[in-house]
Design a protein around this motif. Structure first.
Motif, mmCIF file in Angstrom:
data_model
loop_
_atom_site.group_PDB
_atom_site.id
_atom_site.type_symbol
_atom_site.label_atom_id
_atom_site.label_comp_id
_atom_site.label_asym_id
_atom_site.label_seq_id
_atom_site.Cartn_x
_atom_site.Cartn_y
_atom_site.Cartn_z
ATOM 1 N N HIS A 46 0.731 -1.288 0.155
ATOM 2 C CA HIS A 46 0.028 -0.073 -0.045
ATOM 3 C C HIS A 46 1.167 1.203 -0.002
ATOM 4 O O HIS A 46 0.860 1.956 1.256
ATOM 5 C CB HIS A 46 -0.896 -0.117 1.218
ATOM 6 N N PRO A 47 1.622 1.377 -1.045
ATOM 7 C CA PRO A 47 2.460 2.646 -1.226
ATOM 8 C C PRO A 47 1.806 3.942 -1.114
ATOM 9 O O PRO A 47 2.335 5.027 -0.555
ATOM 10 C CB PRO A 47 3.594 2.424 -2.359
ATOM 11 N N GLU A 48 0.561 4.046 -1.445
ATOM 12 C CA GLU A 48 -0.008 5.192 -1.271
ATOM 13 C C GLU A 48 -0.701 5.550 0.103
ATOM 14 O O GLU A 48 -0.990 6.946 0.229
ATOM 15 C CB GLU A 48 -1.316 5.176 -2.228
ATOM 16 N N ALA A 49 -0.439 4.892 1.087
ATOM 17 C CA ALA A 49 -0.982 4.851 2.435
ATOM 18 C C ALA A 49 -0.143 5.987 2.936
ATOM 19 O O ALA A 49 1.226 5.844 2.955
ATOM 20 C CB ALA A 49 -1.056 3.781 3.397
ATOM 21 N N GLY A 399 -6.048 4.035 3.994
ATOM 22 C CA GLY A 399 -4.761 4.953 3.352
ATOM 23 C C GLY A 399 -4.125 5.519 4.338
ATOM 24 O O GLY A 399 -3.421 6.310 4.223
ATOM 25 N N GLU A 429 1.062 15.878 5.320
ATOM 26 C CA GLU A 429 0.601 14.577 5.555
ATOM 27 C C GLU A 429 0.293 14.104 6.917
ATOM 28 O O GLU A 429 -0.675 13.171 7.072
ATOM 29 C CB GLU A 429 1.791 13.764 5.212
#
Lengths: 459, 459
Positions: A46-49, A399, A429
């Motif tokens: 889950h690189p977008e998390a 996410g 972020e």
């Protein structure tokens, strides 16, 4: 004779022989190691998390040009000290002295920044602080009856290194606000009562990983007295010490140490950058050797290090050496801006949490957190199991990623607690990540009992 | 309860407490480690001596500009592969994957240079080959009854790593021309007969340190059969494999390995430069884990490595990665000139020895040597004890240093043998050094028995 190799089910791709996991060392198949791997795999899936899972330093400032400049500065610095080029080249390119080529520089920084005054020969440069931990443990622990005390929860690197060396570990549980030194004494006596020897106790007095707790000055002094009384060495790990509010940090245990009870473990991974892998230990305890001479323990530990990694990379030491020269040999001064950034991150994380989980409504959402005064981490208690399965849901459906606290306990504990690491994120972020986290938490929180049931509970 | 700390004689400079050497781990007080320290100290006391004591690579070619270029090339290479700058920065500056960021590159080089064809996930990048040795041993050895076989004499790093991990070692003595594989089988059976388990055997098939011996191809195949028959893994250490005469090197054991019996240990210390501290291991043995999945042993060993050094320095990997890109991913081609230089050094050393100790007169001077076909070392037998005291005389009175072979034996052996390492010297230093050595040898050789006594002996 059981064979060490088994034959897995044959398929065209299957190799002729395999290794039987049960015959390998426990550190290969250790569940904590596996948890760490699964944690990485979740991040990979889950690189977008937005990830609060790591303890990585902030990376927006990294610049390739810096590496070239550090290297040049190291060379220039040694030339200015009159070292001939051939010797500088040797320091950078060749096998080097096991104890390191920047011992003097590190000793100088420790004196300036930490009021730790030791001879350079009491300093051992290591391939990151992890090697310092491993080497110190190896030197100190020799019998299966030698027990390591460690605060729990703790950095997985200490229990992992103990596992690699088959060293038994006795946890000293942190209380709500951190370590109580008297608990160390109790644990030491418990170990002795079992016929074993408590040799050392591992602690991170400043902004601990994972809890974020810091030991107040009075407790530091009490811990040092416990060390003397109980004949314990203290392994003081200090990766985050500089990252508090300006003027609001405490003296290290080593700075307060009058009886040489403390082995100090340090790192440039957070103050400079992890990719150099330069750490160190300070061990000024005199060792009386077989031939009657006395040498600081760090010099004896260098023999162990020589069998672990020979010596720390010359190119890495050159870069850190050049960086130290640039800072005028004070990382405290040089990292003040970075420390302010991390404190700002901490404050922002706390603000966002308070926004989503207003204190007045605590009883409703069942979410609580601690309030560290610096460092990289804080703890968040949630009203459900915060395990790897929950992490997978959090990363996949909401996410946002984090670390399950249960991974950091020696034995059971922390099953409903999340470690939030905010150091590597941007402010944007952090804001977005805590919003996502709040959604995840609300989605995972079991329904509250009805008002009447609640009334019944209160009765 | 014996106290772990003692109070040394009090002087104003004496600290309050010390550590009792007898309570520390044996690796701290190990005599071999002490010998290595004394060897360094001899070099330090006599810097003007020409030193055949080390196994350092030739250093005249080292150039600071290269480091900058390697780093830039690594970045350029990843950019060319489409990797975004943020990810390249992470690879260099941040904590990185434990298994390394240049696994693919190393796997590619191994395929080109050594005909070793493995997936990159069977490769683990380490902080020098020493860490590869330690990590491999840790993964394989778990019970006090698990025994390591090693050729003897051998590199001190293998016995040192075994000492750090409390692994018992069973020597397999080299014969006059090197290892006989049948002796490995005999040693394995001897270990089994003693109720223990022989797990692995350490060998350096090419131009071994310290003996210079190489294993002929037929013996390599026999050794692999012994490994299968005796259920042993082979730990193949290969730091010098490229440094033979052009076209006259043998295939590695790993290239010949059809049963996954070999764990291959490699290093860029000699082919690139030691100051990067980049080594690797190849372990493609499948491990069936508790959850039923199969992973190459290298991936399982990465867990151990994570507890030794977390990961190998990003800056070091970047430099080696850049250098590999420069070579077009063949170190064999790139180091051909360097290999010729080392072969030239070897030939010159042999010539000089023959000049000072003419073969026809062997019976008179009692000096003999072996004739390796490559590598960094050869052995010289002398008619007196070649111990540290002799070394001190040699360095102080004759200006030439070397390594006593007894340091490399598991148990007794090599008391009248010198290891000559010619790799780091210039041709002029070799010529002058052997002249000085000849003087030292003649000065140290006891008077020959008289002619009549000689006749009596012959009778």
């Amino acid at each position: 004779m059981t064979s060490s190799r088994t034959t897995p089910a044959l398929t065209p791709d299957t190799p002729p022989t395999g290794l039987d996991a049960s015959r390998l060392h426990p550190s290969v198949c250790d569940p904590v190691m596996d948890s760490m791997r699964l944690l990485s795999e979740t991040a990979f899936r889950h690189p977008e998390a937005i990830s609060f899972a790591s303890g990585r330093p902030y990376e927006e400032f990294f610049d390739f040009a810096d590496l070239h400049r550090y290297l040049d500065r190291f060379v220039a610095e040694l030339r200015a000290r009159g070292v001939p080029d051939q010797r500088i080249k040797r320091a950078v390119f060749q096998y080097g002295p096991t104890a390191g080529v920047i011992r003097d520089d590190v000793a100088r920084v420790l004196a300036t920044d930490e009021s730790i005054h030791v001879d350079p020969d009491a300093v051992l440069i290591t391939h990151g602080c992890q090697e310092a931990i491993l080497v110190a443990l190896r030197g100190l622990f020799t019998s299966p009856d030698d027990v390591l005390l460690t605060v729990s929860p703790c950095y997985v690197g200490i229990t992992g290194a103990a596992k690699v060396l088959d060293i038994p570990v006795e946890p000293v549980q942190e209380r709500e606000h951190g370590l109580d030194p008297d608990d160390v004494a109790v644990a030491a006596r418990r170990v002795r009562a079992a016929g074993k020897r408590p040799v050392a106790c591992y602690v991170t007095p400043d902004f601990a990983n994972p809890s974020g707790h810091s030991l107040p000055p009075a407790a530091r002094r009490r811990l040092l007295r416990v060390a003397e009384t109980e004949d314990l060495l203290i392994l003081e790990d200090n990766p985050y010490g500089l990252f508090g509010r300006e003027g609001a940090t405490f003296p290290t245990l080593k700075a307060l140490d009058r009886s040489r009870s403390v082995i100090h473990l340090g790192s440039f991974a957070k103050t400079a950058f992890p990719g150099a892998r330069v750490g160190y230990l300070v061990a000024d305890q005199p060792v009386v050797t077989a031939d009657g001479t006395t040498r600081p323990f760090a010099e004896e530990l260098a023999k162990v290090k020589s069998m672990v990694t020979v010596n720390t990379a010359g190119v890495s030491q050159a870069m850190i050496g050049g960086l130290l020269a640039e800072t005028g040999y004070s990382m405290r001064a040089a990292t003040r801006g970075l420390a302010d950034l991390y404190v700002g991150h901490l404050e922002l994380t706390l603000e966002c949490l308070a926004e989503h989980f207003p204190p007045a409504a605590h009883a409703d959402h069942g979410v609580r957190w601690n309030v560290p005064t610096g460092g990289f981490f804080l703890l968040l208690e949630v009203p459900f199991e915060a395990d790897l399965a929950a992490l997978e849901r959090s990363a996949r459906d909401h996410g946002v990623a984090w670390a399950p606290m249960s991974m950091f306990y020696v034995g059971d504990g922390g099953t409903r607690v999340i470690r939030l690491g905010y150091s590597s994120l941007t402010r944007e972020e952090i804001r977005e990540g805590i919003t996502r986290l709040a959604h995840f938490i609300r989605a995972s929180t079991p329904p509250r009992p009805s008002a009447s049931a609640g009334a019944g509970e209160a009765a």
